[in-house]
Design a protein around this motif. Structure first.
Motif, PDB file in Angstrom:
ATOM      1  N   THR A  90      -0.977  10.821  10.118  1.00 51.41           N
ATOM      2  CA  THR A  90      -0.912  12.266   9.916  1.00 51.41           C
ATOM      3  C   THR A  90      -1.556  12.541   8.566  1.00 51.41           C
ATOM      4  O   THR A  90      -1.164  11.970   7.548  1.00 51.41           O
ATOM      5  N   GLU A  97     -11.012  15.838  10.033  1.00 49.61           N
ATOM      6  CA  GLU A  97     -10.311  14.910  10.928  1.00 49.61           C
ATOM      7  C   GLU A  97     -11.221  13.777  11.416  1.00 49.61           C
ATOM      8  O   GLU A  97     -10.742  12.744  11.874  1.00 49.61           O
ATOM      9  N   ASN A  98     -12.523  13.967  11.300  1.00 51.24           N
ATOM     10  CA  ASN A  98     -13.488  12.934  11.690  1.00 51.24           C
ATOM     11  C   ASN A  98     -14.115  12.259  10.468  1.00 51.24           C
ATOM     12  O   ASN A  98     -15.151  11.606  10.585  1.00 51.24           O
ATOM     13  N   SER A 152     -12.138   7.869  11.685  1.00 49.38           N
ATOM     14  CA  SER A 152     -11.091   8.595  12.403  1.00 49.38           C
ATOM     15  C   SER A 152     -11.652   9.591  13.424  1.00 49.38           C
ATOM     16  O   SER A 152     -12.802  10.004  13.353  1.00 49.38           O
ATOM     17  N   TYR A 153     -10.751   9.959  14.333  1.00 40.41           N
ATOM     18  CA  TYR A 153     -10.979  11.079  15.245  1.00 40.41           C
ATOM     19  C   TYR A 153      -9.614  11.696  15.523  1.00 40.41           C
ATOM     20  O   TYR A 153      -8.578  11.084  15.260  1.00 40.41           O
ATOM     21  N   GLU A 154      -9.611  12.920  16.013  1.00 38.65           N
ATOM     22  CA  GLU A 154      -8.352  13.571  16.365  1.00 38.65           C
ATOM     23  C   GLU A 154      -8.369  13.855  17.862  1.00 38.65           C
ATOM     24  O   GLU A 154      -9.208  14.627  18.328  1.00 38.65           O
ATOM     25  N   GLU A 204      -8.876  17.515  19.597  1.00 34.93           N
ATOM     26  CA  GLU A 204      -9.181  18.539  18.593  1.00 34.93           C
ATOM     27  C   GLU A 204     -10.385  19.385  18.944  1.00 34.93           C
ATOM     28  O   GLU A 204     -10.473  20.527  18.536  1.00 34.93           O
ATOM     29  N   GLU A 209     -10.434  23.452  17.667  1.00 37.19           N
ATOM     30  CA  GLU A 209     -10.941  23.584  16.301  1.00 37.19           C
ATOM     31  C   GLU A 209     -11.652  24.921  16.086  1.00 37.19           C
ATOM     32  O   GLU A 209     -12.506  25.325  16.863  1.00 37.19           O
ATOM     33  N   THR A 222     -10.179  24.910   8.973  1.00 39.43           N
ATOM     34  CA  THR A 222      -9.472  23.762   9.535  1.00 39.43           C
ATOM     35  C   THR A 222      -8.005  23.847   9.163  1.00 39.43           C
ATOM     36  O   THR A 222      -7.636  24.488   8.178  1.00 39.43           O
ATOM     37  N   HIS A 232      -3.483  17.236  10.259  1.00 39.92           N
ATOM     38  CA  HIS A 232      -4.255  16.647  11.360  1.00 39.92           C
ATOM     39  C   HIS A 232      -3.605  15.335  11.768  1.00 39.92           C
ATOM     40  O   HIS A 232      -3.107  14.583  10.927  1.00 39.92           O
ATOM     41  N   TYR A 233      -3.624  15.061  13.071  1.00 38.85           N
ATOM     42  CA  TYR A 233      -3.073  13.821  13.615  1.00 38.85           C
ATOM     43  C   TYR A 233      -4.244  12.950  14.045  1.00 38.85           C
ATOM     44  O   TYR A 233      -4.773  13.106  15.141  1.00 38.85           O
ATOM     45  N   VAL A 234      -4.671  12.079  13.146  1.00 40.02           N
ATOM     46  CA  VAL A 234      -5.898  11.327  13.383  1.00 40.02           C
ATOM     47  C   VAL A 234      -5.593   9.909  13.856  1.00 40.02           C
ATOM     48  O   VAL A 234      -4.522   9.364  13.616  1.00 40.02           O
TER      49      VAL A 234
END
Length: 194
Positions: A90, A112-113, A126-128, A131, A135, A140, A144-146
């Motif tokens: 998170t 988030e990326n 990372s990615y979400e 999302e 988005e 933003t 974010h939960y990545v």
């Protein structure tokens, strides 16, 4: 990571009796799993216990007893748990002044990326999940939960890696790096190990 099931949840009246005991366990775990990324961001690597605790806290705060609400919460919160080849974090954007926060969040769209876990020659980006559907192109969110997905080769390399592990923000408008603690590194290696 195995999903949390309804049978693992404590009913509201039972949970309030043992809440303090679990709170202390979660506090100890979060001390290891939380990392300051820079002066404006932090991350918490989620575990089954941290997610279970979030569900139980919702049950406690809202005095939830209805089965359909429990199912909905399980569906939402289980999405925070990583797949076997991933770590789940998170990401918190932490700017106390609301006006400054809104202005800052307009400059970091796509953050988030942009979280990277670096070790040796490897970079995990990372990615979400999901999302792209929600988005806003001009702003933003502050949470974010990545996910950080590993290939089998990266999992093996990570498990055996002995040097510094770096968490980086590699956004075009904002960059930072931080070395994770040895304790967190060992915890993550254990989690992602083969």
């Amino acid at each position: 990571m195995k999903k949390i099931t309804k049978s693992e949840l404590l009913p509201y009246k039972e949970y309030i009796q043992v809440h303090e005991k679990f709170l202390q366990r979660v506090i100890q775990e979060k001390k290891v799993r939380r990392v300051s990324l820079n002066e404006r961001m932090s991350g918490l690597f989620e575990t089954r216990l941290s997610v279970w605790f979030q569900i139980q806290e919702m049950i406690r705060a809202e005095e939830i007893e209805r089965e359909e609400y429990l199912e909905e919460m399980l569906e939402v919160y289980n999405d925070l748990l990583p797949l076997d080849h991933e770590l789940s974090m998170t990401l918190f954007i932490e700017v106390p002044n609301q006006q400054e926060l809104r202005a800052f969040n307009k400059t970091i769209i796509g953050i988030e990326n942009s979280v990277e876990l670096r070790f040796g020659e490897h970079v995990i980006t990372s990615y979400e999940p999901g999302e792209e559907e929600t988005e806003d192109e001009n702003y933003t969110q502050s949470v974010h939960y990545v996910r950080l997905p590993f290939t089998p080769e990266q999992r093996k390399a990570f498990s055996n890696y002995e040097g510094d592990i770096v968490l980086a923000i590699a956004h075009k408008n904002y960059q930072s790096t931080t070395v994770v603690s040895k304790e967190l590194a060992e915890s993550l290696k254990k989690e992602i190990g083969l």
